[in-house]
Scaffold this active site. Structure first.
Site, PDB file in Angstrom:
ATOM      1  CB  ALA A 126      -8.384 -33.570   4.637  1.00 43.34           C
ATOM      2  CG  LEU A 127      -6.632 -35.829  -2.173  1.00 42.44           C
ATOM      3  CD1 LEU A 127      -7.993 -36.463  -2.455  1.00 42.44           C
ATOM      4  CD2 LEU A 127      -6.126 -35.049  -3.393  1.00 42.44           C
ATOM      5  N   GLY A 133      -1.623 -41.458  -1.964  1.00 42.95           N
ATOM      6  CA  GLY A 133      -0.972 -40.179  -2.162  1.00 42.95           C
ATOM      7  C   GLY A 133      -1.101 -39.774  -3.611  1.00 42.95           C
ATOM      8  CB  SER A 134       0.986 -40.508  -6.579  1.00 44.48           C
ATOM      9  OG  SER A 134       2.133 -39.802  -6.138  1.00 44.48           O
ATOM     10  N   GLY A 243      -3.926 -25.128  -7.260  1.00 39.69           N
ATOM     11  CA  GLY A 243      -3.003 -25.203  -6.136  1.00 39.69           C
ATOM     12  C   GLY A 243      -1.557 -25.368  -6.577  1.00 39.69           C
ATOM     13  NE  ARG A 244      -0.702 -30.957  -9.434  1.00 37.41           N
ATOM     14  CZ  ARG A 244      -1.368 -31.945 -10.015  1.00 37.41           C
ATOM     15  NH1 ARG A 244      -1.914 -31.755 -11.213  1.00 37.41           N
ATOM     16  NH2 ARG A 244      -1.483 -33.124  -9.422  1.00 37.41           N
ATOM     17  NE  ARG A 269      34.579 -14.945   2.392  1.00 39.57           N
ATOM     18  CZ  ARG A 269      35.313 -15.254   3.439  1.00 39.57           C
ATOM     19  NH1 ARG A 269      35.377 -14.408   4.457  1.00 39.57           N
ATOM     20  NH2 ARG A 269      35.979 -16.387   3.493  1.00 39.57           N
ATOM     21  CD  GLU A 364      -0.825 -28.462  -3.168  1.00 42.85           C
ATOM     22  OE1 GLU A 364      -1.648 -29.331  -3.493  1.00 42.85           O
ATOM     23  OE2 GLU A 364      -1.081 -27.566  -2.358  1.00 42.85           O
ATOM     24  N   GLY A 365       1.166 -33.047  -5.655  1.00 41.96           N
ATOM     25  CA  GLY A 365       1.532 -33.930  -6.770  1.00 41.96           C
ATOM     26  C   GLY A 365       3.031 -33.898  -6.962  1.00 41.96           C
TER      27      GLY A 365
END
Length: 381
Positions: A126-127, A133-134, A243-244, A269, A364-365
């Site tokens: 929770a950030l 945000g950014s 995390g990125r 196909r 995550e940015g």
């Protein structure tokens, strides 16, 4: 066509193979059903936890797998290739454990970390807030020390697993000193005064709950402070770098799934008396898709190996996230094109893959923020 991997040990090969088996047998068969019903896959997270996959990059002292990031990310890629919502959730959970695992005291880790790593407890991070945000340093959710508790008031936004998680690694404002006034609290999901709003109605990852997280005089014991007061932004940015890489691996898994579906369809196909995969227009399109998938995988593995060796990796993590998520957006869109009209229907998963590929360019940015990080490091090099 499974990804060709150069794994460092036999144990690593066995671990990735286990993840791939679980992904094929337990995740892929129900993914479409759960996504259609907006159903949260809690039982699947429990399965990953009991299989030892939710604590891979953390110390064995607290029940982790003590696995390198190079290997962990390839496990994560296999999970995301089968079901992106579960892959993203696994990445978020891993990131939510980061602050405690790396900056908590031994007493805090002994108390909480084993259950977090074995899957008994599912995490959230929770950030973000509506106006932060950014610009994470602008967050306003406030925590005031009252005796032995922090009293928290404010609202977090865009929180993966909000309302479903058992703990929230939460960044709060403990002073008015800008970015130096942010601290990190490990908040129990059952804390009185903590609630989640109605889930956001999203275009993709619909089985992954995303919602606002509300704090109304929520009392959190001061022994749940991770690090010191004022360390929160530093901890947040550090965990985001890792995390990125998780999101990059998830994006590669999604792109690999789209490529596999496109190749399989193009082989089966027939037009003008032969499989469409034999037409040069599609051959080149599929070749470009494969090149994007493999180059994106190489980028996140390079950053992971740097991290494993204790080298600076923040720029490489941003590059990997940027390249992999932009690549996944293109590969999934091209997969729809390969399938033509069929790709635009829900009879095939590529339309879902294309919808799911958008948000990794944002969370995550955003990829615009990644470009700022990369440019800043170049200027300071």
């Amino acid at each position: 066509m499974p990804a060709e991997r150069l794994l460092p040990t036999t144990e690593a090969r066995d671990l990735v193979a286990l993840a791939a088996d679980i992904a094929r047998a337990e995740l892929a068969p129900v993914a479409s059903e759960y996504e259609k019903a907006d159903r949260f896959p809690r039982e699947q997270f429990r399965l990953l936890g009991k299989s030892g996959l939710l604590g891979l990059p953390y110390s064995a002292n607290w029940g982790g797998g003590e696995v390198s990031y190079e290997v962990y990310l390839q496990v994560l890629e296999e999970i995301a290739a089968a079901w992106m919502s579960v892959g993203v959730g696994m990445s978020v959970h891993t990131m939510s454990c980061y602050a405690l695992a790396h900056h908590g005291t031994d007493e805090q880790r002994d108390r909480w970390l084993p259950q977090m790593l074995d899957g008994d407890l599912l995490g959230a991070y929770a950030l973000s807030e509506m106006h932060a945000g950014s610009d994470a340093a602008a967050l306003s959710t406030k925590a005031v020390l009252d005796g032995s508790d922090y009293v928290i008031n404010g609202t977090k936004a865009w929180i993966t697993h909000a309302g479903e998680a058992d703990f929230y690694t939460t960044m709060v404002r403990t002073s008015d000193n800008g970015g130096r006034g942010i601290s990190c609290l490990l908040v129990d999901g059952k804390t009185p005064g903590l609630s989640a709003a109605e889930p956001e109605q999203k275009m993709g990852l619909t089985a992954s709950t995303t919602a606002q997280l509300r704090f109304e005089d929520a009392r959190v014991a001061s022994n749940r402070l991770i690090g010191n007061e004022g360390d929160g932004l530093k901890l947040a940015l550090s965990s985001l770098s890792s995390g990125r890489l998780g999101i990059a691996a998830c994006a590669v898994g999604l792109a690999q799934a789209a490529l596999d579906e496109a190749v399989e369809y193009a082989k089966g196909r027939t037009q003008f008396g032969r499989p469409i995969i034999e037409f040069q227009g599609l051959e080149f399109l599929l070749a470009d898709m494969a090149a994007t998938v493999e180059s994106s995988r190489a980028m996140y593995l390079d950053a992971a190996r740097r991290r494993d060796r204790g080298m600076p990796f923040q720029r490489q993590a941003s590059i990997a996230k940027l390249v992999a998520t932009d690549g996944a957006m293109k590969v999934t869109t091209d997969a729809v094109q390969v399938l033509g009209g069929a790709g635009y229907t829900k009879d095939f998963p590529v339309e879902r893959y294309m919808r799911e590929a958008k948000v990794p360019q944002i969370f995550e940015g955003t990829n615009q923020i990644q470009r700022l990080v990369i440019a800043r490091e170049l200027k300071n090099s």
